[in-house]
Design an enzyme around this catalytic site. Sequence first.
Site, short mmCIF file in Angstrom:
data_model
loop_
_atom_site.label_atom_id
_atom_site.label_comp_id
_atom_site.label_asym_id
_atom_site.label_seq_id
_atom_site.Cartn_x
_atom_site.Cartn_y
_atom_site.Cartn_z
CG ASP A 39 -0.41 -25.08 12.15
OD1 ASP A 39 -0.54 -25.81 13.14
OD2 ASP A 39 0.65 -24.48 11.89
CG ASP A 40 -2.74 -25.23 16.17
OD1 ASP A 40 -2.13 -26.29 15.99
OD2 ASP A 40 -2.28 -24.30 16.88
CB CYS A 75 2.88 -28.25 15.06
SG CYS A 75 1.61 -27.01 15.38
CG ASP A 301 -1.09 -29.47 12.82
OD1 ASP A 301 -2.17 -29.03 13.25
OD2 ASP A 301 -0.06 -28.75 12.73
CG ASN A 302 -2.45 -29.86 16.65
OD1 ASN A 302 -1.27 -29.85 16.28
ND2 ASN A 302 -3.11 -28.76 16.95
#
Length: 498
Positions: A39-40, A75, A301-302
Amino acid sequence: MPYTKVVCLLLFVTGSYCMSPYETESRSDGHNFVIILTDDQDIMLHGMSSMSNTLRQIANKGITFTNAFTTSPVCCPSRSSILTGKYAHNHKTTNNSRAGGCYGSFWQQTIEPMALPVLLSNAGYDTFYAGKYLNEYFSKTVPPGWSQWFGLHGNSRYYNFTVNENGKTVRYTDQYFTDYLHLKSLDFLNNTSASKPFLVMIAPPAPHAPFTPAERHKDLFPNAKAIRTPNFNISSSPLQKHWLLTMQPDTLPSEFISEIDTIHRKRWQTLMAIDEMVQGIVSILEEKKLLENTYIFFTSDNGFHLGQFSQVYDKRQPYETDIRVPLLVRGPSIESKTVQHSAVALIDIVPTILQLANLEHSSSLDGRPLPLNDDKNDVFERQILIEYWGEGNLDTYNSECPWSAHDKLQLCTIDAACHCQDSWNNTFNCVRHLGEDLNFIYCEFKDNQNFVEAYDISNDLYEMNNIGYDILPSIRAKYSLAIQNLSSCIGPTCNIIY
């Protein structure tokens, strides 16, 4: 072999959606798949550097994609794209709110019933999910297609989390969430049968805020500092960057630089529990003699920025820090230590898995299979759409910051020097265009200025020189047309070079 009817696909007909069934081949002897979704996690700011187990067990035993991109740098839209192989304009999840489609009615009723787990479950796969699902998921409902489900309620958490465990809501206070996911995944893999293929998807919180490491990792990397890229803590002129990045302060005060270094260090620390989990998963797959028939995907996700263009920390921007993500794949037939420079996107994961499972897949998928075994020296041409819908309204401003509610800003905080991270006019569409001798991005903002940004990444990796107003009108018109077409594309039309 028998055929199983799979829910249906979306067809775009006269401006509306209709449902049409299609078939996938049922089978029980396919490859296994493990997807680890962080996540991130950045790639441009050395976000993988601390993960020695992951690099050794996946990158060194498989393929690294150096030009992998999220199609929406936030997200919920990105996770929705990963699960469906669709751009956000097709699955209709445009931000992290229920109003923006995040676990909304369209997702639950129309998109979710045709997502990856349903397709594999109907083809005879066991399916397991553990971790963060979609930001607005607070439900006792187990999403369709999952044999075993351990879905986090809400956004990323490290302690004090609530999980839907196969339909039962359970609250935990003392357990570290990544360790919980590690144990659940090992339990599933330890009890799985070699006679039935499986999909395992694990989505830990790290390195998302609040950047809380496990107690055993909190003192690691004491000297680590945020990467001082050339665009770190610099001011942006009105002709170089869209309005949000030109707001005051021009540069961040020294105390905020120290905080950025602390965040960088904590982000690395949070990743250590994931790195241990990767080692645990690989070890049990090897022990169960499943490793050589299993594809392992590792991605995020990014991306993330930390101080670039004087923004303290976040994503939601069209720059390489935010849109370029780690993507590693290990599996049968993939040559060890392969590096592939062709452009790929997170929407490519679903068609890749369906192809590897020898399953027919719908022409409505916007992604295309990853080049897992192509010549690593070949860089095929591709245009990838990056789309983001800015958020900000009269109610989202912070009265502690010196801005007006009418500016329609969001994520303005004292600890970020009131340099806001989002706004109503932070809405953009970009074409990320790569080829043999081409590495370019062109963006159009939907604001009062119709602002344009473009960068020749091959000569300007840190996007310091906006050439959007300098390129030939014919080139600008070509990319503007590409944005127009890609922003409404479905399936095969998403892979045309405009």
